[in-house]
Design a protein around this motif. Structure first.
Motif, mmCIF file in Angstrom:
data_model
loop_
_atom_site.group_PDB
_atom_site.id
_atom_site.type_symbol
_atom_site.label_atom_id
_atom_site.label_comp_id
_atom_site.label_asym_id
_atom_site.label_seq_id
_atom_site.Cartn_x
_atom_site.Cartn_y
_atom_site.Cartn_z
ATOM 1 N N ARG A 83 1.706 20.972 5.456
ATOM 2 C CA ARG A 83 2.308 20.415 4.249
ATOM 3 C C ARG A 83 3.820 20.274 4.428
ATOM 4 O O ARG A 83 4.474 21.112 5.037
ATOM 5 C CB ARG A 83 1.988 21.280 3.045
ATOM 6 N N LEU A 84 4.356 19.187 3.867
ATOM 7 C CA LEU A 84 5.775 18.893 3.963
ATOM 8 C C LEU A 84 6.332 18.620 2.570
ATOM 9 O O LEU A 84 5.592 18.252 1.646
ATOM 10 C CB LEU A 84 6.029 17.672 4.855
ATOM 11 N N SER A 85 7.616 18.810 2.433
ATOM 12 C CA SER A 85 8.303 18.441 1.196
ATOM 13 C C SER A 85 9.022 17.118 1.420
ATOM 14 O O SER A 85 9.371 16.760 2.553
ATOM 15 C CB SER A 85 9.295 19.524 0.785
ATOM 16 N N ALA A 86 9.250 16.400 0.333
ATOM 17 C CA ALA A 86 9.922 15.107 0.411
ATOM 18 C C ALA A 86 10.697 14.886 -0.874
ATOM 19 O O ALA A 86 10.411 15.494 -1.909
ATOM 20 C CB ALA A 86 8.914 13.979 0.649
ATOM 21 N N LEU A 87 11.670 13.977 -0.799
ATOM 22 C CA LEU A 87 12.497 13.624 -1.949
ATOM 23 C C LEU A 87 12.385 12.130 -2.198
ATOM 24 O O LEU A 87 12.519 11.325 -1.249
ATOM 25 C CB LEU A 87 13.963 14.006 -1.705
ATOM 26 N N VAL A 88 12.147 11.765 -3.436
ATOM 27 C CA VAL A 88 12.026 10.354 -3.796
ATOM 28 C C VAL A 88 13.382 9.687 -3.590
ATOM 29 O O VAL A 88 14.406 10.131 -4.121
ATOM 30 C CB VAL A 88 11.567 10.197 -5.254
ATOM 31 N N ARG A 89 13.418 8.623 -2.804
ATOM 32 C CA ARG A 89 14.667 7.916 -2.534
ATOM 33 C C ARG A 89 14.656 6.488 -3.042
ATOM 34 O O ARG A 89 15.713 5.850 -3.142
ATOM 35 C CB ARG A 89 14.961 7.915 -1.027
ATOM 36 N N GLU A 90 13.481 5.961 -3.376
ATOM 37 C CA GLU A 90 13.422 4.572 -3.832
ATOM 38 C C GLU A 90 12.212 4.381 -4.733
ATOM 39 O O GLU A 90 11.111 4.849 -4.412
ATOM 40 C CB GLU A 90 13.342 3.613 -2.631
ATOM 41 N N VAL A 91 12.408 3.713 -5.869
ATOM 42 C CA VAL A 91 11.330 3.367 -6.799
ATOM 43 C C VAL A 91 11.419 1.872 -7.065
ATOM 44 O O VAL A 91 12.496 1.355 -7.402
ATOM 45 C CB VAL A 91 11.438 4.152 -8.123
ATOM 46 N N ALA A 92 10.312 1.172 -6.890
ATOM 47 C CA ALA A 92 10.312 -0.279 -7.064
ATOM 48 C C ALA A 92 10.716 -0.647 -8.488
ATOM 49 O O ALA A 92 10.301 -0.008 -9.462
ATOM 50 C CB ALA A 92 8.940 -0.851 -6.740
ATOM 51 N N ALA A 93 11.512 -1.701 -8.611
ATOM 52 C CA ALA A 93 11.969 -2.142 -9.920
ATOM 53 C C ALA A 93 10.938 -3.002 -10.635
ATOM 54 O O ALA A 93 10.975 -3.128 -11.859
ATOM 55 C CB ALA A 93 13.280 -2.918 -9.775
ATOM 56 N N SER A 94 10.009 -3.594 -9.901
ATOM 57 C CA SER A 94 8.981 -4.445 -10.498
ATOM 58 C C SER A 94 7.624 -4.050 -9.938
ATOM 59 O O SER A 94 7.522 -3.497 -8.833
ATOM 60 C CB SER A 94 9.262 -5.929 -10.214
ATOM 61 N N ALA A 95 6.576 -4.356 -10.697
ATOM 62 C CA ALA A 95 5.219 -3.994 -10.306
ATOM 63 C C ALA A 95 4.673 -4.976 -9.280
ATOM 64 O O ALA A 95 5.073 -6.147 -9.230
ATOM 65 C CB ALA A 95 4.312 -3.953 -11.524
ATOM 66 N N ASP A 96 3.758 -4.481 -8.465
ATOM 67 C CA ASP A 96 3.069 -5.346 -7.518
ATOM 68 C C ASP A 96 2.236 -6.366 -8.288
ATOM 69 O O ASP A 96 1.497 -5.991 -9.208
ATOM 70 C CB ASP A 96 2.173 -4.508 -6.600
ATOM 71 N N PRO A 97 2.315 -7.652 -7.970
ATOM 72 C CA PRO A 97 1.592 -8.650 -8.766
ATOM 73 C C PRO A 97 0.080 -8.527 -8.695
ATOM 74 O O PRO A 97 -0.617 -8.979 -9.599
ATOM 75 C CB PRO A 97 2.063 -9.991 -8.160
ATOM 76 N N ALA A 98 -0.447 -7.911 -7.637
ATOM 77 C CA ALA A 98 -1.898 -7.784 -7.496
ATOM 78 C C ALA A 98 -2.425 -6.495 -8.120
ATOM 79 O O ALA A 98 -3.387 -6.508 -8.892
ATOM 80 C CB ALA A 98 -2.296 -7.857 -6.024
ATOM 81 N N THR A 99 -1.802 -5.363 -7.790
ATOM 82 C CA THR A 99 -2.307 -4.062 -8.257
ATOM 83 C C THR A 99 -1.646 -3.590 -9.541
ATOM 84 O O THR A 99 -2.129 -2.641 -10.165
ATOM 85 C CB THR A 99 -2.089 -3.002 -7.169
ATOM 86 N N ARG A 100 -0.510 -4.200 -9.920
ATOM 87 C CA ARG A 100 0.237 -3.795 -11.113
ATOM 88 C C ARG A 100 0.674 -2.335 -11.030
ATOM 89 O O ARG A 100 0.704 -1.621 -12.031
ATOM 90 C CB ARG A 100 -0.567 -4.028 -12.389
ATOM 91 N N THR A 101 1.005 -1.875 -9.839
ATOM 92 C CA THR A 101 1.524 -0.526 -9.634
ATOM 93 C C THR A 101 2.919 -0.624 -9.042
ATOM 94 O O THR A 101 3.335 -1.671 -8.528
ATOM 95 C CB THR A 101 0.616 0.282 -8.696
ATOM 96 N N TYR A 102 3.640 0.509 -9.091
ATOM 97 C CA TYR A 102 5.022 0.562 -8.615
ATOM 98 C C TYR A 102 5.089 1.366 -7.320
ATOM 99 O O TYR A 102 4.577 2.488 -7.252
ATOM 100 C CB TYR A 102 5.925 1.190 -9.672
#
Length: 419
Positions: A251-270
Motif C-alpha cells: 500500500r502507498l500514500s498519494a496526494l491529489v494534485r489535479e482534478v478535472a474541471a469538466s466531466a468526461d463526455p462519455a462517462t460523465r465522471t471527473y
C-alpha cells in the motif's frame, strides 16, 4: 327471417313435428343465445408465494474506493517533424529507451537532395561574394587615385553587400535543409518506456503525427474517476490510499494534485490524478484501488446498518415515492409499499438509511408482480430440512392417527380369537 331459417315453423309441426319436439328445440336455441350474450367472469387473482427477509442490523463491510491505474507523470506523444514514409522502426512496445536513442526512420532521399541543392547554392553565393569583394577592393584603390567617381564606388560597395547577403541566405537555407534531413530520424527526448506504437514501416505519415508514445521515468500518478456527486469532496492536496490490485500488502500514500474541471463526455465522471509517494512504485499501467480520505459513505466500516438484497428494492418513480419495498403484514397476509432511502451499496446488498425498523418482514424477490393489499403466502422450501413444511407435518400426524386407530380395533379382535 333468421329464425325462420334455423327453426321449424308451425306448418312444419303440423307436417310431422310434435309439440314436445318443438319445445325441446326452442329451449336449446334459447340456451345458446343466452350463453352467447352473457359475459365471462374474470378469474380471481392467484395467491402468490413470496420469500421474506426479516429486517435486522448487520455490520457494513464495504468502504468507499475507486478503481484506477498507474500512469507516468509525463507521457510524450512523439512524431516526426517532417512528412515521409517510415522505412524502419527501431523499438518495440514496452522497451526502455534512453534520451537521444533512435526510435524510427523516414526515407530521407528527397531531403538529402534538397540539402545537396542548398549546398550548391551556397557555393554559388560564395563565389559571387568573392568576386564582388575583389571588385570592391580593386576600385577602392582607383577611387583613392580619383580615377573613378564616388557614385561608381558606391555601386561596387552595394554589389558586395548584396553578394554577402545572398551568401548568408544560402548558408541559412543549407542549415534548414540539413535539419530537415536530421528530422527523418525520430529520437527519444528523455529516458522512459514505450507505451504505444501507432505507426509501422511502410506507412506514410504527416508532420507531427504520433508514431510512438513514451512514459518518461520519474514521478508517477494514480489516476481514477469520481462521480459528479463526489466531485466537490475531492480537493487538491487531499490524501488518498493506493492499494495495488496484484499486491495488497504494498500500500502507498498519494496526494491529489489535479482534478478535472469538466466531466468526461462519455462517462460523465471527473478525472483525478494523485501523486504517488514512497517506494517501490507500482508498474506502469497496473490496476490499483484508491481510497480517498474524508470521503466516507455516511457509515464507517464495521458499523451496524440495515441491509437488504437489491432484488427487494422497487422503483416507484412514477408517483413520486422513489425507492420502496414490500412489507408483509402477518395479520392479514397482505403486502404494502414502504418508501425507503438507500444510503449506499455493500457488495450485493443495499444499505437502508431510513424507512424500515428491525423486525419487519420484507419481500425479497418478485417485487414487480405484486400490488398493494394483495394476498400472499409465505414461500417454504420443501427441501429445507431446518424448516419442515406444515402440510407434510399434518400428513404425518394423520398417518399416525390412522395407525393408532387400527391398532385399537385390532386388540378386541385378537381377544375374541383367544376366547
Amino acid at each position: 327471417m333468421a329464425f325462420t331459417h334455423y327453426f321449424p315453423s308451425v306448418s312444419s309441426v303440423s307436417q310431422g313435428k310434435s309439440p314436445r319436439q318443438w319445445l325441446v328445440l326452442s329451449a336449446v336455441a334459447g340456451a345458446v343465445l343466452l350463453s352467447a350474450c352473457s359475459k365471462k367472469e374474470t378469474p380471481p387473482e392467484p395467491v402468490r408465494a413470496v420469500k421474506l427477509v426479516t429486517v435486522g442490523a448487520s455490520p457494513v463491510q464495504a468502504q468507499l474506493e475507486y478503481s484506477g491505474d498507474v500512469r507516468a507523470r509525463i507521457e510524450s506523444r512523439l512524431g516526426f517533424r517532417v512528412a515521409g514514409k517510415i522505412i524502419k522502426r527501431e523499438v518495440e512496445l514496452g522497451q526502455h529507451v534512453k534520451a537521444g536513442q533512435v526510435l524510427a526512420r523516414l526515407d530521407a532521399k528527397d531531403y538529402q537532395l534538397s540539402a545537396d541543392a542548398a549546398r550548391a547554392q551556397l557555393a554559388s553565393a560564395t563565389t559571387q561574394r568573392d568576386l564582388a569583394e575583389a571588385n570592391a577592393r580593386r576600385f577602392r584603390s582607383l577611387r583613392a587615385q580619383n580615377f573613378i567617381s564616388a557614385a561608381e564606388m558606391e555601386r561596387y560597395e552595394a554589389n558586395l553587400k548584396a553578394a554577402q547577403a545572398t551568401l548568408e541566405q544560402a548558408q541559412a537555407q543549407l542549415s534548414a535543409q540539413s535539419n530537415q534531413t536530421q528530422y527523418t530520424q525520430l529520437l527519444a527526448d528523455a529516458d522512459g518506456v514505450v507505451t504505444a506504437v501507432e505507426a509501422e514501416p511502410g506507412q506514410v505519415v504527416s508532420a507531427g503525427a504520433t508514431v510512438v508514445r513514451i512514459a518518461q521515468d520519474g514521478a508517477r500518478d494514480a489516476v481514477f474517476s469520481v462521480p459528479e456527486d463526489k466531485r466537490t469532496a475531492v480537493k487538491i492536496g487531499q490524501s488518498v490510499q493506493v492499494i495495488p490490485w496484484a499486491d495488497e500488502s504494498g500500500r502507498l500514500s498519494a496526494l491529489v494534485r489535479e482534478v478535472a474541471a469538466s466531466a468526461d463526455p462519455a462517462t460523465r465522471t471527473y478525472l483525478v490524478k494523485a501523486a504517488l509517494q514512497g517506494e517501490p512504485m507500482p508498474a506502469l499501467g497496473s490496476t490499483v484501488r484508491v481510497r480517498p480520505a474524508g470521503m466516507g459513505m455516511g457509515l464507517e466500516a464495521g458499523a451496524n446498518a440495515i441491509k437488504l438484497p437489491t432484488t427487494a428494492l422497487r422503483q416507484e418513480g412514477g408517483n413520486g415515492q422513489g425507492t420502496a419495498v414490500w412489507v408483509y403484514d402477518a395479520a392479514s397476509s397482505t403486502v404494502k409499499l414502504q418508501p425507503v432511502k438507500v444510503l449506499t451499496a455493500d457488495g450485493n446488498e443495499a444499505v437502508i438509511a431510513s424507512g424500515l425498523a428491525a423486525g419487519m418482514q420484507v419481500v425479497a424477490t418478485g417485487v414487480h408482480v405484486l400490488t398493494p393489499g394483495q394476498k400472499v403466502t409465505v414461500y417454504r422450501d420443501k427441501y429445507d430440512k431446518s424448516k419442515p413444511n406444515k402440510p407434510q407435518a399434518q400428513s404425518d400426524q394423520a398417518q399416525t392417527a390412522i395407525k393408532t386407530e387400527a391398532a385399537t380395533e385390532a386388540k378386541p379382535a385378537a381377544a375374541g380369537a383367544a376366547q
